[in-house]
Motif scaffolding. Structure first.
Motif, PDB file in Angstrom:
ATOM      1  N   ARG A  41     -32.204  13.022  11.827  1.00  0.00           N
ATOM      2  CA  ARG A  41     -33.153  12.430  12.741  1.00  0.00           C
ATOM      3  C   ARG A  41     -33.168  11.090  13.288  1.00  0.00           C
ATOM      4  O   ARG A  41     -33.496  10.720  14.378  1.00  0.00           O
ATOM      5  N   LYS A  42     -32.140  10.146  12.335  1.00  0.00           N
ATOM      6  CA  LYS A  42     -31.816   8.860  12.903  1.00  0.00           C
ATOM      7  C   LYS A  42     -30.480   8.718  13.552  1.00  0.00           C
ATOM      8  O   LYS A  42     -30.187   7.445  13.702  1.00  0.00           O
ATOM      9  N   GLN A  43     -29.896   9.804  13.847  1.00  0.00           N
ATOM     10  CA  GLN A  43     -28.691   9.770  14.484  1.00  0.00           C
ATOM     11  C   GLN A  43     -28.670   9.313  15.860  1.00  0.00           C
ATOM     12  O   GLN A  43     -29.641   9.541  16.623  1.00  0.00           O
ATOM     13  N   MET A  44     -27.646   8.411  16.152  1.00  0.00           N
ATOM     14  CA  MET A  44     -27.420   7.848  17.552  1.00  0.00           C
ATOM     15  C   MET A  44     -26.461   8.114  18.333  1.00  0.00           C
ATOM     16  O   MET A  44     -26.243   7.608  19.425  1.00  0.00           O
ATOM     17  N   GLN A  45     -25.310   8.620  17.762  1.00  0.00           N
ATOM     18  CA  GLN A  45     -24.171   9.108  18.305  1.00  0.00           C
ATOM     19  C   GLN A  45     -23.827  10.588  18.014  1.00  0.00           C
ATOM     20  O   GLN A  45     -24.204  11.207  17.056  1.00  0.00           O
ATOM     21  N   PHE A  46     -23.548  11.286  19.234  1.00  0.00           N
ATOM     22  CA  PHE A  46     -23.395  12.731  19.204  1.00  0.00           C
ATOM     23  C   PHE A  46     -21.977  13.280  19.685  1.00  0.00           C
ATOM     24  O   PHE A  46     -21.585  12.698  20.422  1.00  0.00           O
ATOM     25  N   PRO A  47     -21.452  14.462  19.175  1.00  0.00           N
ATOM     26  CA  PRO A  47     -20.223  15.095  19.448  1.00  0.00           C
ATOM     27  C   PRO A  47     -20.315  15.544  20.839  1.00  0.00           C
ATOM     28  O   PRO A  47     -21.404  15.677  21.550  1.00  0.00           O
ATOM     29  N   ALA A  48     -19.390  16.139  21.366  1.00  0.00           N
ATOM     30  CA  ALA A  48     -19.272  17.063  22.534  1.00  0.00           C
ATOM     31  C   ALA A  48     -20.245  18.027  22.778  1.00  0.00           C
ATOM     32  O   ALA A  48     -20.161  19.048  21.645  1.00  0.00           O
ATOM     33  N   PRO A  49     -21.076  18.317  23.703  1.00  0.00           N
ATOM     34  CA  PRO A  49     -21.904  19.482  23.688  1.00  0.00           C
ATOM     35  C   PRO A  49     -21.212  20.844  24.205  1.00  0.00           C
ATOM     36  O   PRO A  49     -19.984  20.541  24.501  1.00  0.00           O
ATOM     37  N   ASP A  50     -22.005  21.827  24.256  1.00  0.00           N
ATOM     38  CA  ASP A  50     -21.334  22.980  25.004  1.00  0.00           C
ATOM     39  C   ASP A  50     -21.568  23.039  26.414  1.00  0.00           C
ATOM     40  O   ASP A  50     -21.049  23.616  27.246  1.00  0.00           O
ATOM     41  N   LEU A  51     -22.921  22.433  26.853  1.00  0.00           N
ATOM     42  CA  LEU A  51     -23.386  22.390  28.394  1.00  0.00           C
ATOM     43  C   LEU A  51     -23.669  21.063  28.473  1.00  0.00           C
ATOM     44  O   LEU A  51     -24.307  20.438  27.799  1.00  0.00           O
ATOM     45  N   VAL A  52     -23.084  20.652  29.895  1.00  0.00           N
ATOM     46  CA  VAL A  52     -23.830  19.384  30.064  1.00  0.00           C
ATOM     47  C   VAL A  52     -24.080  19.510  31.684  1.00  0.00           C
ATOM     48  O   VAL A  52     -23.521  20.033  32.303  1.00  0.00           O
ATOM     49  N   VAL A  53     -25.327  18.965  31.989  1.00  0.00           N
ATOM     50  CA  VAL A  53     -25.864  18.430  33.141  1.00  0.00           C
ATOM     51  C   VAL A  53     -25.885  17.063  33.780  1.00  0.00           C
ATOM     52  O   VAL A  53     -26.535  16.404  33.004  1.00  0.00           O
ATOM     53  N   GLU A  54     -25.237  16.991  34.938  1.00  0.00           N
ATOM     54  CA  GLU A  54     -25.492  15.726  35.527  1.00  0.00           C
ATOM     55  C   GLU A  54     -26.081  15.767  36.805  1.00  0.00           C
ATOM     56  O   GLU A  54     -25.900  16.553  37.697  1.00  0.00           O
ATOM     57  N   ILE A  55     -27.276  15.033  37.087  1.00  0.00           N
ATOM     58  CA  ILE A  55     -27.955  15.211  38.410  1.00  0.00           C
ATOM     59  C   ILE A  55     -27.367  14.034  39.218  1.00  0.00           C
ATOM     60  O   ILE A  55     -27.467  12.788  38.982  1.00  0.00           O
ATOM     61  N   LEU A  56     -26.861  14.062  40.345  1.00  0.00           N
ATOM     62  CA  LEU A  56     -26.280  13.138  41.326  1.00  0.00           C
ATOM     63  C   LEU A  56     -27.000  11.980  41.886  1.00  0.00           C
ATOM     64  O   LEU A  56     -28.320  12.221  41.890  1.00  0.00           O
TER      65      LEU A  56
ATOM     66  N   ALA B  10     -14.043  18.056  30.533  1.00  0.00           N
ATOM     67  CA  ALA B  10     -13.100  19.364  30.301  1.00  0.00           C
ATOM     68  C   ALA B  10     -12.077  18.932  29.188  1.00  0.00           C
ATOM     69  O   ALA B  10     -11.789  20.007  28.490  1.00  0.00           O
ATOM     70  N   GLN B  11     -11.626  17.911  29.124  1.00  0.00           N
ATOM     71  CA  GLN B  11     -10.481  17.460  28.147  1.00  0.00           C
ATOM     72  C   GLN B  11     -11.217  17.653  26.615  1.00  0.00           C
ATOM     73  O   GLN B  11     -10.454  17.869  25.740  1.00  0.00           O
ATOM     74  N   HIS B  12     -12.552  17.525  26.564  1.00  0.00           N
ATOM     75  CA  HIS B  12     -13.045  17.728  25.537  1.00  0.00           C
ATOM     76  C   HIS B  12     -13.812  19.139  25.082  1.00  0.00           C
ATOM     77  O   HIS B  12     -14.606  19.292  24.322  1.00  0.00           O
ATOM     78  N   ASN B  13     -13.319  20.025  26.071  1.00  0.00           N
ATOM     79  CA  ASN B  13     -13.795  21.409  25.826  1.00  0.00           C
ATOM     80  C   ASN B  13     -15.295  21.648  25.641  1.00  0.00           C
ATOM     81  O   ASN B  13     -15.731  22.629  25.204  1.00  0.00           O
ATOM     82  N   ILE B  14     -15.946  20.953  26.799  1.00  0.00           N
ATOM     83  CA  ILE B  14     -17.266  21.275  26.949  1.00  0.00           C
ATOM     84  C   ILE B  14     -17.362  22.566  27.887  1.00  0.00           C
ATOM     85  O   ILE B  14     -16.924  22.265  29.114  1.00  0.00           O
ATOM     86  N   ALA B  15     -17.826  23.419  27.391  1.00  0.00           N
ATOM     87  CA  ALA B  15     -17.646  24.800  28.181  1.00  0.00           C
ATOM     88  C   ALA B  15     -18.037  24.946  29.269  1.00  0.00           C
ATOM     89  O   ALA B  15     -17.720  25.684  30.371  1.00  0.00           O
ATOM     90  N   GLU B  16     -19.324  24.278  29.770  1.00  0.00           N
ATOM     91  CA  GLU B  16     -19.861  24.301  30.902  1.00  0.00           C
ATOM     92  C   GLU B  16     -20.473  23.293  31.702  1.00  0.00           C
ATOM     93  O   GLU B  16     -20.890  22.244  30.833  1.00  0.00           O
ATOM     94  N   TYR B  17     -20.386  22.799  33.003  1.00  0.00           N
ATOM     95  CA  TYR B  17     -20.769  21.511  33.474  1.00  0.00           C
ATOM     96  C   TYR B  17     -21.574  21.859  34.810  1.00  0.00           C
ATOM     97  O   TYR B  17     -20.741  22.645  35.675  1.00  0.00           O
ATOM     98  N   TRP B  18     -22.878  21.636  34.784  1.00  0.00           N
ATOM     99  CA  TRP B  18     -23.608  21.576  36.221  1.00  0.00           C
ATOM    100  C   TRP B  18     -23.748  20.460  36.738  1.00  0.00           C
ATOM    101  O   TRP B  18     -24.050  19.250  36.289  1.00  0.00           O
ATOM    102  N   ILE B  19     -23.416  20.003  38.054  1.00  0.00           N
ATOM    103  CA  ILE B  19     -23.701  19.046  38.672  1.00  0.00           C
ATOM    104  C   ILE B  19     -24.719  19.358  39.459  1.00  0.00           C
ATOM    105  O   ILE B  19     -24.647  20.309  40.617  1.00  0.00           O
TER     106      ILE B  19
END
Length: 219
Positions: free
Chosen positions: A115-130, A147-156
């Motif tokens: 619950r107090k964690q502040m840093q996290f590993p690579a997710p499975d899905l990332v969304v970036e809003i331009l 891609a280098q960190h094997n994040i399986a899916e990326y939405w822009i």
């Protein structure tokens, strides 16, 4: 295309290059440690040794993020698939630290989150809003790093033109699966069954319709 690493390794100056790289890396790691100490409530990222503060976003950017977040979150929570994070979740990769707009970790990865964690590993899905200030990074270093960190899916998500680009990992690189707009359906690869029309991310009425459908499936 010539591999730049091959050019360096074939040079008699290799020992000098290695020494310079080690000095450079040591200094960058020092800046990164200082970055962790000085982080505050502002949205900020550490990219290739530099600190990037995010500017305030336009209303259309905020709405797209909110609409997509609640659809993904309802879908994930109703089936207990994992954890959905937004905006201020610091993703710490090998060299860089990012705060994506939306990200998802499956249950196996997120079960040990504290619950107090502040840093996290690579997710499975990332969304970036331009936005104008981040598009080059979203399509550049982040595209390559995710891609280098094997994040399986990326939405822009492009709120200005109301399109969603869906990239999936294939042989270590992202391939465009679908660029959707209006009523075109995006079939999420990471979240099986999360199939939504692009317009639901940009239109409030359409978002509510899809939200109700997702909720009805869980009853």
């Amino acid at each position: 295309m010539e591999n730049p690493v091959d050019k360096i390794t074939q040079s008699p100056l290799l020992p000098r290059y290695l020494e310079e790289i080690q000095v450079f890396w040591h200094k960058e790691e020092g800046r990164r440690k200082q970055f962790y100490k000085e982080m505050d409530d502002r949205k900020v990222e550490f990219i290739n040794g530099e600190i990037y503060f995010q500017s305030p976003v336009k209303l259309q950017h905020n709405e797209a993020g909110k609409f997509l977040l609640r659809l993904i979150d309802i879908f994930v929570e109703s089936s207990q698939l994992g954890f959905v994070g937004y905006e201020k979740m610091l993703i710490s990769l090998t060299r860089n630290d990012y705060e994506p707009d939306i990200c998802f970790w499956n249950k196996d990865k997120s079960i040990d989150f504290k619950r107090k964690q502040m840093q996290f590993p690579a997710p499975d899905l990332v969304v970036e809003i331009l936005s104008e200030s981040t598009e080059q990074i979203d399509r550049g270093v982040k595209f390559e790093d995710y891609a280098q960190h094997n994040i399986a899916e990326y939405w822009i998500v492009d709120a200005e033109n109301q399109t969603i680009e869906q990239y999936v990992l294939e042989s270590g690189n992202y391939a465009l699966k679908h660029k959707a707009q209006n009523q075109e359906i995006i079939f999420c690869q990471v979240l099986k069954g999360f199939d939504i029309p692009a317009i639901a991310v940009f239109d409030k009425a359409e978002n509510v319709i899809v939200l109700k459908k997702l909720l009805s499936k869980q009853e």
